[in-house]
Design a protein around this motif. Structure first.
Motif, PDB file in Angstrom:
ATOM      1  N   ILE A   1     -22.186   5.310-112.637  1.00  0.00           N
ATOM      2  CA  ILE A   1     -20.855   5.109-113.277  1.00  0.00           C
ATOM      3  C   ILE A   1     -19.817   5.534-112.128  1.00  0.00           C
ATOM      4  CG2 ILE A   1     -19.480   6.104-115.199  1.00  0.00           C
ATOM      5  CD1 ILE A   1     -22.257   6.526-116.657  1.00  0.00           C
ATOM      6  N   ARG A   2     -18.851   4.741-112.264  1.00  0.00           N
ATOM      7  CA  ARG A   2     -17.419   5.318-111.489  1.00  0.00           C
ATOM      8  C   ARG A   2     -16.280   5.354-112.316  1.00  0.00           C
ATOM      9  NH1 ARG A   2     -17.929   5.335-105.708  1.00  0.00           N
ATOM     10  NH2 ARG A   2     -16.415   6.758-105.961  1.00  0.00           N
ATOM     11  N   CYS A   3     -15.384   6.286-112.329  1.00  0.00           N
ATOM     12  CA  CYS A   3     -14.175   6.327-112.959  1.00  0.00           C
ATOM     13  C   CYS A   3     -13.192   7.170-112.240  1.00  0.00           C
ATOM     14  CB  CYS A   3     -14.446   6.851-114.398  1.00  0.00           C
ATOM     15  SG  CYS A   3     -14.804   8.683-114.227  1.00  0.00           S
ATOM     16  N   SER A   4     -12.027   6.852-112.702  1.00  0.00           N
ATOM     17  CA  SER A   4     -10.528   7.817-112.361  1.00  0.00           C
ATOM     18  C   SER A   4     -10.637   9.101-112.850  1.00  0.00           C
ATOM     19  CB  SER A   4      -9.587   6.915-112.401  1.00  0.00           C
ATOM     20  OG  SER A   4      -9.321   6.715-113.875  1.00  0.00           O
TER      21      SER A   4
ATOM     22  N   ILE B   1      -9.487  -2.473-107.662  1.00  0.00           N
ATOM     23  CA  ILE B   1     -10.359  -1.374-107.834  1.00  0.00           C
ATOM     24  C   ILE B   1     -11.957  -1.612-107.766  1.00  0.00           C
ATOM     25  CG2 ILE B   1     -11.173   0.493-109.618  1.00  0.00           C
ATOM     26  CD1 ILE B   1      -8.001   0.281-110.327  1.00  0.00           C
ATOM     27  N   LEU B   2     -12.433  -2.908-108.441  1.00  0.00           N
ATOM     28  CA  LEU B   2     -13.670  -3.071-108.527  1.00  0.00           C
ATOM     29  C   LEU B   2     -14.064  -3.444-107.158  1.00  0.00           C
ATOM     30  CD1 LEU B   2     -16.135  -4.196-110.498  1.00  0.00           C
ATOM     31  CD2 LEU B   2     -15.217  -6.522-109.742  1.00  0.00           C
ATOM     32  N   ASP B   3     -13.264  -4.211-106.524  1.00  0.00           N
ATOM     33  CA  ASP B   3     -13.597  -4.726-105.206  1.00  0.00           C
ATOM     34  C   ASP B   3     -14.019  -3.430-104.263  1.00  0.00           C
ATOM     35  OD1 ASP B   3     -13.834  -6.594-102.926  1.00  0.00           O
ATOM     36  OD2 ASP B   3     -11.888  -5.928-102.274  1.00  0.00           O
ATOM     37  N   ASN B   4     -13.146  -2.429-104.341  1.00  0.00           N
ATOM     38  CA  ASN B   4     -13.253  -1.399-103.328  1.00  0.00           C
ATOM     39  C   ASN B   4     -14.699  -0.488-103.690  1.00  0.00           C
ATOM     40  OD1 ASN B   4     -10.425  -1.764-102.459  1.00  0.00           O
ATOM     41  ND2 ASN B   4      -9.703  -0.036-103.673  1.00  0.00           N
ATOM     42  N   LEU B   5     -14.817  -0.626-105.078  1.00  0.00           N
ATOM     43  CA  LEU B   5     -16.091   0.407-105.488  1.00  0.00           C
ATOM     44  C   LEU B   5     -17.300  -0.655-105.180  1.00  0.00           C
ATOM     45  CD1 LEU B   5     -14.542   1.982-108.633  1.00  0.00           C
ATOM     46  CD2 LEU B   5     -14.873   2.991-106.441  1.00  0.00           C
TER      47      LEU B   5
ATOM     48  N   ASP C   1     -10.928   6.255-103.556  1.00  0.00           N
ATOM     49  CA  ASP C   1     -11.705   7.484-102.789  1.00  0.00           C
ATOM     50  C   ASP C   1     -12.143   8.608-103.647  1.00  0.00           C
ATOM     51  OD1 ASP C   1     -11.927   5.843-100.615  1.00  0.00           O
ATOM     52  OD2 ASP C   1     -10.310   6.861 -99.304  1.00  0.00           O
ATOM     53  N   ASP C   2     -11.114   9.085-104.693  1.00  0.00           N
ATOM     54  CA  ASP C   2     -11.456  10.245-105.174  1.00  0.00           C
ATOM     55  C   ASP C   2     -12.162   9.792-106.822  1.00  0.00           C
ATOM     56  OD1 ASP C   2      -9.481   9.429-106.663  1.00  0.00           O
ATOM     57  OD2 ASP C   2      -8.594  11.120-107.204  1.00  0.00           O
ATOM     58  N   TYR C   3     -12.409   8.659-106.893  1.00  0.00           N
ATOM     59  CA  TYR C   3     -12.969   8.073-108.483  1.00  0.00           C
ATOM     60  C   TYR C   3     -14.311   9.128-108.368  1.00  0.00           C
ATOM     61  CZ  TYR C   3     -10.194   4.267-109.928  1.00  0.00           C
ATOM     62  OH  TYR C   3      -9.459   3.551-110.534  1.00  0.00           O
ATOM     63  N   ARG C   4     -14.719   9.503-109.589  1.00  0.00           N
ATOM     64  CA  ARG C   4     -15.766  10.471-109.814  1.00  0.00           C
ATOM     65  C   ARG C   4     -17.170   9.449-109.656  1.00  0.00           C
ATOM     66  NH1 ARG C   4     -15.621  14.873-114.445  1.00  0.00           N
ATOM     67  NH2 ARG C   4     -17.377  15.174-113.683  1.00  0.00           N
ATOM     68  N   TYR C   5     -18.151  10.000-109.650  1.00  0.00           N
ATOM     69  CA  TYR C   5     -19.560   9.356-109.431  1.00  0.00           C
ATOM     70  C   TYR C   5     -20.774  10.018-110.257  1.00  0.00           C
ATOM     71  CZ  TYR C   5     -24.006   7.942-107.067  1.00  0.00           C
ATOM     72  OH  TYR C   5     -25.123   6.918-106.788  1.00  0.00           O
ATOM     73  N   PHE C   6     -21.319   9.189-111.173  1.00  0.00           N
ATOM     74  CA  PHE C   6     -22.127   9.841-112.062  1.00  0.00           C
ATOM     75  C   PHE C   6     -23.506   8.806-111.917  1.00  0.00           C
ATOM     76  CE2 PHE C   6     -18.214  10.812-114.144  1.00  0.00           C
ATOM     77  CZ  PHE C   6     -18.430  11.874-114.496  1.00  0.00           C
ATOM     78  N   ASP C   7     -24.501   9.416-111.823  1.00  0.00           N
ATOM     79  CA  ASP C   7     -26.042   9.047-111.850  1.00  0.00           C
ATOM     80  C   ASP C   7     -26.606   9.439-112.888  1.00  0.00           C
ATOM     81  OD1 ASP C   7     -28.200   7.587-111.505  1.00  0.00           O
ATOM     82  OD2 ASP C   7     -28.457   7.914-109.506  1.00  0.00           O
ATOM     83  N   PRO C   8     -26.705   9.033-114.204  1.00  0.00           N
ATOM     84  CA  PRO C   8     -27.616   9.595-115.064  1.00  0.00           C
ATOM     85  C   PRO C   8     -29.130   9.433-115.028  1.00  0.00           C
ATOM     86  CG  PRO C   8     -26.289   7.478-115.932  1.00  0.00           C
ATOM     87  CD  PRO C   8     -26.252   7.539-114.513  1.00  0.00           C
TER      88      PRO C   8
END
Length: 583
Positions: A151-154, A491-495, A505-512
């Protein structure tokens, strides 16, 4: 044995569960419902009244333990425990509109609307309820998909709240190894069985111009100007002027409904095409059909030849095979005719709006505003032109100008624009909200960039302007679109491609799947993703969906799904902005 199917989907058709029903004690009943308090109470009542022989209970999303106990108590009290044959959590609390597009369930969509999330007076408890509703549906989606996403989010948005809650819910399910929904057979069954997908959660507030934008592609236009809902378009047949006696009631307009689904090959091929191209293709299909029809008629007339003429007999034998082939293709021909009639009616209805409201002019002008291209006409002139569009069209245009401007217009200029908008019959409430939003967004970050989109006017159409054409496109520009990524696509292309960009670059990263949750914006996975799901919290539209579809066409072997908390057109969105702007 007869099987009674009791379906209540909690939409406009879902009155079946709560209707008065007579007992039918010798048939089983299948229930397919949301586990709401009201529905559970009614099911308990059915058990007490011994309505059916046995009960198969299917819940659209997971039922809570307390509600399950309510059903168990009702079954015990009615001595009907053995009659409750099966209880299933189906995890289907979302609607798939396309193979690559889904929305949250339709009932109570106001609860998860853009307005609900952005209300200034929303309490923490209400916000928690909204977020829980969205997370519940997204959890159902991933259970059905059979995949645990990265999961990535602003940061600092509603999308971040959804990400935190979804990560927690997925993590808790994975921790319970015996009851996890993502192990064993389920995990291999999904579309994404080889690599985990990326889930990009974006907030509607990153781009408010696109939902207001006048569009030029077929599907998005149908959604913008017609009554198009859950893949069904409803048209009112325009009744011609009839001589009716004075005082007589006017004839009621006939309403026709058409389903635009993947079965419709024309729709699948052209839903993302510019409208003039669609009009031309409908005309070509019609001509092709007429040619086939004429061929069948010609063969029939030859088959009816009489006399001993040797030439006729020879021709008859040559054409027997052709006629047999033509007759065998008749069902296909009739289906082709049905689709041609359908798209002739739909495209004609769209064309009426384009011509009456000058939508081609609006589309071209807005594209120039969003791409910072030199404008060939003053904005004030378009707003003041009584023949150019509805008050809503003018308000949409001005809001796009206001949102896209790096520098807000001066107070004097703004007053001039406001006066012109009021004179044109516009409600200024949406502008009031956008002013507040822009002031807040300016503190948070710079406005979204829309790239250098350009539209090339190709002159007026040639083929479809023939006298025999179904579409009189005179005066409508044949604008050809140049592919340019919208903010959500960028945004999708970058991620997805793991590009370094200040925007993401500062989007949060979650790996459940990680044992310990970490607050990080540094992705552990450095490889580009093959599959991704983009989900817009606060509502989405067909313009963004089509932009993503066009983007992924150039990426071989990659797949994208687009989802949103609600799907709205510009009219519905501007209504929500108006409510938010009320004092």
């Amino acid at each position: 044995m007869c099987l009674m199917l009791k379906i209540a989907l909690e939409n406009q058709y879902g009155r079946l569960l709560h209707s008065d029903r007579d007992p039918i004690p010798d048939v089983p009943a299948v229930y397919f419902v949301m586990p709401t308090e009201e529905n559970i109470d009614r099911m308990c009542q059915d058990l007490r009244n011994q309505l059916y022989e046995s009960y198969y209970l299917n819940f659209i999303s997971a039922i809570s333990r307390s509600k399950l106990e309510d059903i168990a108590n009702a079954a015990l009290a009615a001595s009907a425990v053995t009659q409750v044959a099966k209880v299933f959590d189906q995890y289907l609390n979302f609607i798939t509109l396309e193979d690559d597009m889904f929305v949250l369930c339709n009932q109570n969509k106001e609860l998860v609307s853009y307005r609900a999330i952005n209300r200034p007076d929303i309490t923490d408890t209400e916000m928690e309820t909204v977020m829980d509703t969205i997370v519940d549906s997204l959890f159902c989606f991933f259970v059905t998909l059979g995949a645990v996403p990265i999961i990535r989010c602003s940061r600092g948005t509603a999308a971040e709240m959804v990400a935190v809650k979804l990560d927690k819910k997925l993590r808790e399910n994975l921790r319970d190894a015996r009851n996890s929904l993502f192990t064993g057979d389920t995990l291999g069954a999904g579309q994404f069985s080889f690599q985990r997908p990326l889930l990009v959660l974006v907030d509607r507030n990153i781009d408010l111009a696109t939902p207001l934008h006048h569009t030029w592609t077929y599907q998005a236009l149908v959604h913008d100007v017609l009554d198009f809902h859950l893949n069904r378009v409803n048209l009112e047949e325009s009744s011609g002027v009839e001589n009716s006696p004075a005082g007589a009631r006017p004839k009621r307009k006939n309403k026709k409904s058409y389903d635009l689904t993947p079965v419709d090959k024309f729709w699948q091929k052209h839903k993302g095409s510019p409208f003039p191209e669609v009009a031309e293709s409908v005309q070509q299909e019609l001509e092709s059909y007429r040619a086939q029809e004429d061929e069948v008629k010609r063969l029939k007339s030859i088959m009816g030849l009489e006399g001993e003429d040797e030439g006729a007999i020879s021709m008859l034998s040559d054409n027997t095979a052709k006629l047999t082939s033509a007759v065998s293709s008749l069902p296909e021909l009739l289906e082709k005719k049905r689709l041609i009639d359908l798209h002739t009616n739909v495209a004609t209805a769209v064309l009426e709006h384009i011509k009456a409201r000058k939508l081609d002019v609006y589309f071209e002008y807005e594209e120039k505003i969003m791409s910072k291209t030199t404008l060939d006409k003053s904005l004030l002139d378009i707003i003041s032109d009584p023949d150019a569009g509805t008050p809503e069209d003018k308000m949409r245009l001005f809001l796009i100008y206001y949102i896209s401007a790096q520098q807000a217009p001066s107070e004097a200029d703004l007053e001039q624009y406001k006066k012109a908008l009021i004179d044109a019959g516009c409600n200024l409430n949406p502008l009031q909200y956008i002013k507040q939003w822009k002031a807040f967004a300016k503190m948070a970050s710079a406005p979204a960039s829309y790239g250098n989109t350009t539209t090339k006017p190709m002159g007026l159409l040639s083929r479809v302007m023939n006298t025999g054409s179904q579409f009189v496109m005179e005066g409508v520009k044949n604008l050809v679109l140049k592919q340019q990524n919208l903010p959500v696509t960028r945004i999708l292309d970058n991620l997805m491609e793991m590009k370094s960009n200040p925007e993401t670059d500062d989007y949060r990263y979650f790996d459940p799947k990680m044992l310990r949750g970490n607050d990080s914006s540094v992705p552990r996975n450095k490889n580009p993703f093959q599959e991704a799901i983009v989900f817009v919290v606060g509502g989405g539209n067909y313009i963004e969906y089509q932009n993503l579809v066009d983007y992924i066409k150039g990426k071989q072997g990659k797949h994208i799904l687009y989802g949103c908390s609600e799907l709205f057109n510009a009219t519905q969105f501007i209504k929500q902005l108006s409510q938010l702007g009320q004092k």
